[in-house]
Each structure stands twice: as C-alpha cells, then as structure tokens.
Motif scaffolding. Structure first.
Motif, PDB file in Angstrom:
ATOM      1  N   HIS A 150      -9.042   5.841 -15.740  1.00 55.32           N
ATOM      2  CA  HIS A 150      -7.843   6.146 -14.950  1.00 55.32           C
ATOM      3  C   HIS A 150      -6.777   6.832 -15.815  1.00 55.32           C
ATOM      4  O   HIS A 150      -6.796   6.721 -17.041  1.00 55.32           O
ATOM      5  CB  HIS A 150      -7.251   4.874 -14.331  1.00 55.32           C
ATOM      6  CG  HIS A 150      -7.915   4.495 -13.030  1.00 55.32           C
ATOM      7  ND1 HIS A 150      -9.260   4.226 -12.939  1.00 55.32           N
ATOM      8  CD2 HIS A 150      -7.414   4.356 -11.766  1.00 55.32           C
ATOM      9  CE1 HIS A 150      -9.571   3.934 -11.676  1.00 55.32           C
ATOM     10  NE2 HIS A 150      -8.465   4.013 -10.941  1.00 55.32           N
TER      11      HIS A 150
ATOM     12  N   ILE B  42      -6.588   7.216   6.406  1.00 53.11           N
ATOM     13  CA  ILE B  42      -6.781   8.683   6.340  1.00 53.11           C
ATOM     14  C   ILE B  42      -6.726   9.145   4.887  1.00 53.11           C
ATOM     15  O   ILE B  42      -7.612   9.863   4.404  1.00 53.11           O
ATOM     16  CB  ILE B  42      -5.699   9.403   7.186  1.00 53.11           C
ATOM     17  CG1 ILE B  42      -5.953   9.153   8.680  1.00 53.11           C
ATOM     18  CG2 ILE B  42      -5.648  10.910   6.861  1.00 53.11           C
ATOM     19  CD1 ILE B  42      -4.831   9.613   9.603  1.00 53.11           C
TER      20      ILE B  42
ATOM     21  N   GLN C 138     -10.714  15.195   9.789  1.00 58.69           N
ATOM     22  CA  GLN C 138      -9.463  15.807   9.322  1.00 58.69           C
ATOM     23  C   GLN C 138      -8.356  15.623  10.363  1.00 58.69           C
ATOM     24  O   GLN C 138      -8.590  15.838  11.555  1.00 58.69           O
ATOM     25  CB  GLN C 138      -9.714  17.302   9.074  1.00 58.69           C
ATOM     26  CG  GLN C 138      -8.703  17.969   8.157  1.00 58.69           C
ATOM     27  CD  GLN C 138      -8.796  17.462   6.710  1.00 58.69           C
ATOM     28  OE1 GLN C 138      -9.858  17.045   6.266  1.00 58.69           O
ATOM     29  NE2 GLN C 138      -7.692  17.499   5.990  1.00 58.69           N
TER      30      GLN C 138
ATOM     31  N   VAL D 223       0.864  -1.187   0.000  1.00 63.61           N
ATOM     32  CA  VAL D 223       0.000   0.000   0.000  1.00 63.61           C
ATOM     33  C   VAL D 223       0.898   1.234   0.000  1.00 63.61           C
ATOM     34  O   VAL D 223       1.879   1.290   0.758  1.00 63.61           O
ATOM     35  CB  VAL D 223      -0.925   0.030   1.244  1.00 63.61           C
ATOM     36  CG1 VAL D 223      -1.831   1.251   1.224  1.00 63.61           C
ATOM     37  CG2 VAL D 223      -1.761  -1.247   1.339  1.00 63.61           C
TER      38      VAL D 223
ATOM     39  N   PHE E 157      -2.296  -5.381   1.163  1.00 66.92           N
ATOM     40  CA  PHE E 157      -3.730  -5.286   0.851  1.00 66.92           C
ATOM     41  C   PHE E 157      -4.104  -6.488  -0.007  1.00 66.92           C
ATOM     42  O   PHE E 157      -3.460  -6.749  -1.029  1.00 66.92           O
ATOM     43  CB  PHE E 157      -4.007  -3.970   0.112  1.00 66.92           C
ATOM     44  CG  PHE E 157      -5.449  -3.557   0.139  1.00 66.92           C
ATOM     45  CD1 PHE E 157      -6.051  -3.134   1.317  1.00 66.92           C
ATOM     46  CD2 PHE E 157      -6.212  -3.577  -1.025  1.00 66.92           C
ATOM     47  CE1 PHE E 157      -7.387  -2.740   1.344  1.00 66.92           C
ATOM     48  CE2 PHE E 157      -7.546  -3.181  -1.011  1.00 66.92           C
ATOM     49  CZ  PHE E 157      -8.133  -2.755   0.181  1.00 66.92           C
TER      50      PHE E 157
ATOM     51  N   HIS F 126      -1.062  17.385  -0.750  1.00 69.02           N
ATOM     52  CA  HIS F 126      -2.197  16.472  -0.904  1.00 69.02           C
ATOM     53  C   HIS F 126      -1.671  15.048  -0.951  1.00 69.02           C
ATOM     54  O   HIS F 126      -0.689  14.763  -1.618  1.00 69.02           O
ATOM     55  CB  HIS F 126      -2.979  16.793  -2.183  1.00 69.02           C
ATOM     56  CG  HIS F 126      -4.246  15.985  -2.302  1.00 69.02           C
ATOM     57  ND1 HIS F 126      -5.371  16.246  -1.551  1.00 69.02           N
ATOM     58  CD2 HIS F 126      -4.548  14.901  -3.053  1.00 69.02           C
ATOM     59  CE1 HIS F 126      -6.315  15.370  -1.855  1.00 69.02           C
ATOM     60  NE2 HIS F 126      -5.837  14.534  -2.762  1.00 69.02           N
TER      61      HIS F 126
ATOM     62  N   GLN G  45      -9.159  13.796  -6.578  1.00 70.51           N
ATOM     63  CA  GLN G  45      -8.624  15.178  -6.525  1.00 70.51           C
ATOM     64  C   GLN G  45      -7.150  15.182  -6.944  1.00 70.51           C
ATOM     65  O   GLN G  45      -6.646  16.161  -7.470  1.00 70.51           O
ATOM     66  CB  GLN G  45      -8.674  15.685  -5.089  1.00 70.51           C
ATOM     67  CG  GLN G  45      -9.986  15.514  -4.428  1.00 70.51           C
ATOM     68  CD  GLN G  45     -10.590  16.842  -4.064  1.00 70.51           C
ATOM     69  OE1 GLN G  45     -10.373  17.844  -4.765  1.00 70.51           O
ATOM     70  NE2 GLN G  45     -11.317  16.868  -2.992  1.00 70.51           N
TER      71      GLN G  45
ATOM     72  N   MET H  93      -2.867  10.732  -1.206  1.00 67.51           N
ATOM     73  CA  MET H  93      -3.914   9.779  -1.621  1.00 67.51           C
ATOM     74  C   MET H  93      -3.384   8.359  -1.553  1.00 67.51           C
ATOM     75  O   MET H  93      -2.312   8.069  -2.084  1.00 67.51           O
ATOM     76  CB  MET H  93      -4.352  10.087  -3.064  1.00 67.51           C
ATOM     77  CG  MET H  93      -5.554   9.296  -3.502  1.00 67.51           C
ATOM     78  SD  MET H  93      -5.763   9.277  -5.308  1.00 67.51           S
ATOM     79  CE  MET H  93      -5.131   7.642  -5.653  1.00 67.51           C
TER      80      MET H  93
HETATM   81  P1  FAD Z   1      -9.574  13.187  -1.092  1.00 61.30           P
HETATM   82  O1  FAD Z   1     -10.571  12.091  -1.088  1.00 61.30           O
HETATM   83  O2  FAD Z   1      -9.979  14.605  -0.939  1.00 61.30           O
HETATM   84  O3  FAD Z   1      -8.423  12.930  -0.002  1.00 61.30           O
HETATM   85  C1  FAD Z   1      -8.213  11.676   0.527  1.00 61.30           C
HETATM   86  C2  FAD Z   1      -8.127  11.820   2.029  1.00 61.30           C
HETATM   87  O4  FAD Z   1      -6.813  12.276   2.361  1.00 61.30           O
HETATM   88  C3  FAD Z   1      -9.120  12.836   2.624  1.00 61.30           C
HETATM   89  O5  FAD Z   1      -9.698  12.248   3.770  1.00 61.30           O
HETATM   90  C4  FAD Z   1      -8.241  14.031   2.978  1.00 61.30           C
HETATM   91  O6  FAD Z   1      -8.683  14.698   4.126  1.00 61.30           O
HETATM   92  C5  FAD Z   1      -6.892  13.342   3.250  1.00 61.30           C
HETATM   93  N1  FAD Z   1      -5.775  14.246   2.984  1.00 61.30           N
HETATM   94  C6  FAD Z   1      -5.271  14.606   1.785  1.00 61.30           C
HETATM   95  N2  FAD Z   1      -4.233  15.439   1.942  1.00 61.30           N
HETATM   96  C7  FAD Z   1      -4.052  15.620   3.288  1.00 61.30           C
HETATM   97  C8  FAD Z   1      -3.125  16.362   4.091  1.00 61.30           C
HETATM   98  N3  FAD Z   1      -2.189  17.154   3.549  1.00 61.30           N
HETATM   99  N4  FAD Z   1      -3.246  16.262   5.436  1.00 61.30           N
HETATM  100  C9  FAD Z   1      -4.186  15.497   6.018  1.00 61.30           C
HETATM  101  N5  FAD Z   1      -5.099  14.754   5.306  1.00 61.30           N
HETATM  102  C10 FAD Z   1      -5.041  14.828   3.953  1.00 61.30           C
HETATM  103  N6  FAD Z   1      -7.477   5.270  -6.067  1.00 61.30           N
HETATM  104  C11 FAD Z   1      -6.799   5.429  -7.227  1.00 61.30           C
HETATM  105  O7  FAD Z   1      -7.147   6.321  -8.009  1.00 61.30           O
HETATM  106  N7  FAD Z   1      -5.717   4.662  -7.540  1.00 61.30           N
HETATM  107  C12 FAD Z   1      -5.275   3.659  -6.735  1.00 61.30           C
HETATM  108  O8  FAD Z   1      -4.288   2.990  -7.041  1.00 61.30           O
HETATM  109  C13 FAD Z   1      -5.980   3.445  -5.514  1.00 61.30           C
HETATM  110  N8  FAD Z   1      -5.585   2.472  -4.670  1.00 61.30           N
HETATM  111  C14 FAD Z   1      -6.206   2.308  -3.471  1.00 61.30           C
HETATM  112  C15 FAD Z   1      -5.740   1.338  -2.584  1.00 61.30           C
HETATM  113  C16 FAD Z   1      -6.328   1.156  -1.351  1.00 61.30           C
HETATM  114  C17 FAD Z   1      -5.790   0.091  -0.420  1.00 61.30           C
HETATM  115  C18 FAD Z   1      -7.413   1.994  -0.982  1.00 61.30           C
HETATM  116  C19 FAD Z   1      -8.055   1.818   0.368  1.00 61.30           C
HETATM  117  C20 FAD Z   1      -7.881   2.969  -1.842  1.00 61.30           C
HETATM  118  C21 FAD Z   1      -7.296   3.144  -3.096  1.00 61.30           C
HETATM  119  N9  FAD Z   1      -7.720   4.146  -3.990  1.00 61.30           N
HETATM  120  C22 FAD Z   1      -7.077   4.302  -5.189  1.00 61.30           C
HETATM  121  C23 FAD Z   1      -8.855   5.025  -3.651  1.00 61.30           C
HETATM  122  C24 FAD Z   1      -8.371   6.399  -3.167  1.00 61.30           C
HETATM  123  O9  FAD Z   1      -7.424   6.299  -2.116  1.00 61.30           O
HETATM  124  C25 FAD Z   1      -9.576   7.221  -2.631  1.00 61.30           C
HETATM  125  O10 FAD Z   1     -10.600   7.255  -3.612  1.00 61.30           O
HETATM  126  C26 FAD Z   1      -9.160   8.638  -2.235  1.00 61.30           C
HETATM  127  O11 FAD Z   1     -10.135   9.189  -1.353  1.00 61.30           O
HETATM  128  C27 FAD Z   1      -9.008   9.575  -3.410  1.00 61.30           C
HETATM  129  O12 FAD Z   1      -8.371  10.720  -2.930  1.00 61.30           O
HETATM  130  P2  FAD Z   1      -8.566  12.153  -3.577  1.00 61.30           P
HETATM  131  O13 FAD Z   1      -7.294  12.536  -4.275  1.00 61.30           O
HETATM  132  O14 FAD Z   1      -9.835  12.230  -4.349  1.00 61.30           O
HETATM  133  O15 FAD Z   1      -8.621  13.112  -2.356  1.00 61.30           O
END
Ligand code: FAD
Length: 160
Positions: free
Chosen positions: A123, A81, A89, A17, A143, A29, A55, A31
């Motif tokens: 993607h 998280i 948050q 992971v 995972f 940011h 995002q 993810m």
């Molecule tokens: P958001 O959903 O806005 O952010 C994600 C989270 O991170 C939020 O809760 C936010 O508060 C937190 N966050 C971000 N930056 C900060 C910071 N600076 N400080 C504190 N908190 C912060 N998706 C894919 O596209 N590709 C993959 O390979 C993939 N693999 C995954 C593997 C696993 C095991 C899991 C559980 C999920 C996976 N996902 C994947 C899904 C992805 O992680 C989620 O859809 C995620 O929420 C998308 O993030 P986002 O960029 O849209 O940002």
C-alpha cells in the motif's frame, strides 16, 4: 499467520466509509476506502492508504490532490459503486470543493493537498494537508466484519 486471519482481525475494527475522489485531465475518479485517519491538528493532516493495484494510486500521484468524502448511512450504494461491488457503470454528479470533485450528501467533504507519500508493503500512504472542509449533519455509514452497518438512533441517544 495466514492472510485470512489478518483480514478477519482487521475487520474487527469498526470504521466509517469514505469515497476518495480526485481528478486528472478533466476525468473524475472515485474509490471507496476505509483506511483513513486524522494525523495532526497543527498542521491539519490526514492519511489515506491506497493498494498498489488500485487505479487511484497513479491518479493521486499525478494530481497531488484528493478529497475524502465521509459517507452517510444513505450512501451505501455509492460505496458499492466506487468499490466495484456494483459493476454496471453509473452516471454520478459531483460538486466542487476548492476545485476538487466531491460527493453531495457526504457527512464531511475534506479537500487535501498531498504533502508526503510513504510506500509501505503493498500500500501507499498519502499524507494530505487539509485545505477545505464542508460538513453535513447526518448519520454515518459504517463497516464492520466485512459488512455495511449503520448506527441506530437508540445507540446514538444512549451515548449522549
Ligand atoms: P476501479 O476499480 O476502476 O473503480 C472503482 C469503481 O468506481 C468502478 O466500478 C468504477 O466504475 C467506479 N468509478 C470510478 N470513478 C467513477 C466516476 N467518475 N463515475 C462513476 N463511477 C466511477 N482499497 C484501498 O486501496 N484502500 C482502502 O482503504 C480500501 N477500503 C475499502 C473499504 C471498503 C468498505 C471497501 C468495500 C473497499 C475498500 N477498498 C480499499 C477496495 C477498493 O475500493 C476497490 O479495490 C476499488 O475497486 C479500487 O478502485 P480503483 O481505483 O482500482 O478503481
């Protein structure tokens, strides 16, 4: 074939992971992602795959840089998280690797510059040229089948 069968089949591929990190206009940011792979040794390239709704997509398009933080077994909470599985948050502090924000305690921090982008279905694949690496000897977070796992020390010893 339905989406659920496809997801279930892909979930049979056990992975580590990562948390992908980047910074845009002074804002970090992160993810969670397990779609990460080493691509080439010479030059040193990796690939990550980011969903069209994430995002992170626009942020990496703009910053043209990202870091891959390979999580240790103790970092499941960070994975949750940055996957939005823990909603409230949290204040996360980041270290720096070649100017990029990275997570302390990750078993590998890999700083990359985007050298190519491929849109495939829903993607986007970012090819990253590796510019810096930092390593930390720890057990990985895993995972499999939609659940977090860890290697037991017995399994590690048995494979040696
Ligand atoms: P958001 O959903 O806005 O952010 C994600 C989270 O991170 C939020 O809760 C936010 O508060 C937190 N966050 C971000 N930056 C900060 C910071 N600076 N400080 C504190 N908190 C912060 N998706 C894919 O596209 N590709 C993959 O390979 C993939 N693999 C995954 C593997 C696993 C095991 C899991 C559980 C999920 C996976 N996902 C994947 C899904 C992805 O992680 C989620 O859809 C995620 O929420 C998308 O993030 P986002 O960029 O849209 O940002």
């Amino acid at each position: 074939m339905d989406d659920r069968k496809f997801r279930t089949a892909m979930g049979k591929f056990a992975t580590g992971v990562t948390v992908i990190t980047t910074e845009i206009a002074g804002e970090v940011h992160g993810m969670t992602a397990n779609a990460f792979m080493s691509v080439s040794l010479d030059p040193k390239l990796v690939v990550i795959s980011i969903g069209e709704k994430a995002q992170m997509l626009d942020k990496i398009k703009k910053s043209k840089k990202f870091a891959v933080n390979i999580l240790s077994a103790e970092q499941q909470e960070l994975s949750m998280i940055f996957a939005g599985q823990i909603k409230e948050q949290r204040e996360i502090s980041f270290e720096r690797l070649d100017g990029l924000p990275v997570l302390s305690g990750a078993i590998a921090q890999v700083a990359c510059e985007v050298v190519n982008v491929h849109i495939e279905g829903d993607h986007t694949l970012f090819i990253g040229k590796v510019i810096e690496i930092e390593l930390n000897e720890k057990e990985p977070l895993m995972f499999f089948n939609g659940r977090y796992r860890s290697l037991s020390s017995e399994e590690v010893l048995a494979s040696k």
